[in-house]
Design an enzyme around this catalytic site. Structure first.
Site, PDB file in Angstrom:
ATOM      1  N   SER A 152       9.664 -28.756  50.348  1.00 56.68           N
ATOM      2  CA  SER A 152       8.376 -28.426  50.192  1.00 56.68           C
ATOM      3  C   SER A 152       7.748 -28.859  48.723  1.00 56.68           C
ATOM      4  O   SER A 152       7.967 -29.948  48.624  1.00 56.68           O
ATOM      5  CB  SER A 152       8.248 -26.941  50.799  1.00 56.68           C
TER       6      SER A 152
ATOM      7  N   ASP B  21       5.798 -29.322  61.785  1.00 53.17           N
ATOM      8  CA  ASP B  21       5.492 -28.720  60.356  1.00 53.17           C
ATOM      9  C   ASP B  21       3.929 -28.388  60.384  1.00 53.17           C
ATOM     10  O   ASP B  21       3.084 -29.527  60.422  1.00 53.17           O
ATOM     11  CB  ASP B  21       5.876 -29.675  59.355  1.00 53.17           C
TER      12      ASP B  21
ATOM     13  N   HIS C 237       8.424 -25.811  59.705  1.00 52.28           N
ATOM     14  CA  HIS C 237       8.691 -25.919  58.134  1.00 52.28           C
ATOM     15  C   HIS C 237       9.851 -25.117  57.854  1.00 52.28           C
ATOM     16  O   HIS C 237       9.646 -23.963  57.499  1.00 52.28           O
ATOM     17  CB  HIS C 237       7.451 -25.476  57.492  1.00 52.28           C
TER      18      HIS C 237
END
Length: 234
Positions: free
Chosen positions: A120, A174, A205
């Site tokens: 991320s 996601d 995610h």
């Protein structure tokens, strides 16, 4: 500023390093289980591995109401391409560059035997730092993230990492870093001629076991190649 780090190694004086950057609001502990799930025994047989998991500084994060939390840079808008915190990205870039340099100065592991990896926000920092680093790295791994300040990458990237292998993985479901942003990042990296291995999984995610297995194979291949190249060169 010195970052807090968790440091693991498989033997005294290991030959390779893996630097792992966490996502927003997490810390260095977040990816310890993922690292432990990787079977990197072929790499260990080539000289051992250091794993460094730093924790980002605590800063106010706009999208979370200004709450202070561990973050590599501020998030100001739900659309990650809007109002990017370029200054914050560059501050963290320098901190990560210092970590890479420390592997060589303190542990004798040159950049060409270092893989930089992130999830991320950590993926964004991996691509931000790795493509601009002035010495060749062994590889870059970006999980569930994107290429930040996309428009400046071509001008700012360093030729030293023009052909450094890149592993990118993303979840098709996601909702944090939407797949379209990841696809745009992939397209730009490939337009610039970078060697990207792309994986997409039916997940949100997060990290999946299929992803870990694919990453494991890529890390073994990449670090084995880095070790062979280093031996041939030295």
């Amino acid at each position: 500023m010195n970052l807090e780090t968790i440091e693991l190694q498989t033997r005294e004086a290991p030959r390779f390093s893996l630097l792992v950057l966490h996502g927003l609001g997490a810390d260095g502990n977040d990816f310890v289980p993922v690292v432990q799930a990787l079977d990197l025994s072929p790499v260990l047989a080539l000289g051992g591995l250091r794993v460094v998991l730093p924790s980002a500084p605590e800063i106010p994060v706009t999208i979370n109401g200004g709450m202070r939390m561990r973050a590599w840079y501020d998030i100001r808008h739900g659309d990650l391409s809007q109002r990017e915190d370029a200054d914050g990205l560059r501050v963290s870039q320098r901190l990560i560059e210092d970590l890479i340099a420390r592997e060589e100065s303190e542990f004798g592991i040159p950049p060409e035997r270092v893989v930089l990896m992130g999830f991320s926000q950590g993926c964004a920092m991996t691509l931000m730092t790795g493509l601009r680093y002035p010495k060749r790295l062994a590889g870059l791994v970006g999980l569930s993230g994107y290429l930040p300040v996309l428009g400046t990458t071509e001008a700012e990237r360093n030729a030293a990492n023009a052909d450094t292998p890149i592993f990118l993985a993303h979840g098709s479901n996601d909702g944090v870093v939407v797949p379209a942003r990841a696809h745009a990042s992939l397209a730009e990296l490939r337009r610039l001629g970078h060697d990207v291995e792309w994986h997409e999984y039916p997940m949100a995610h997060e990290v999946s076991m299929d992803e870990i297995q694919d990453l494991q194979a890529w890390l073994v291949k990449t670090l084995t190649a880095a070790g062979a190249a280093d031996s041939a060169g030295g």
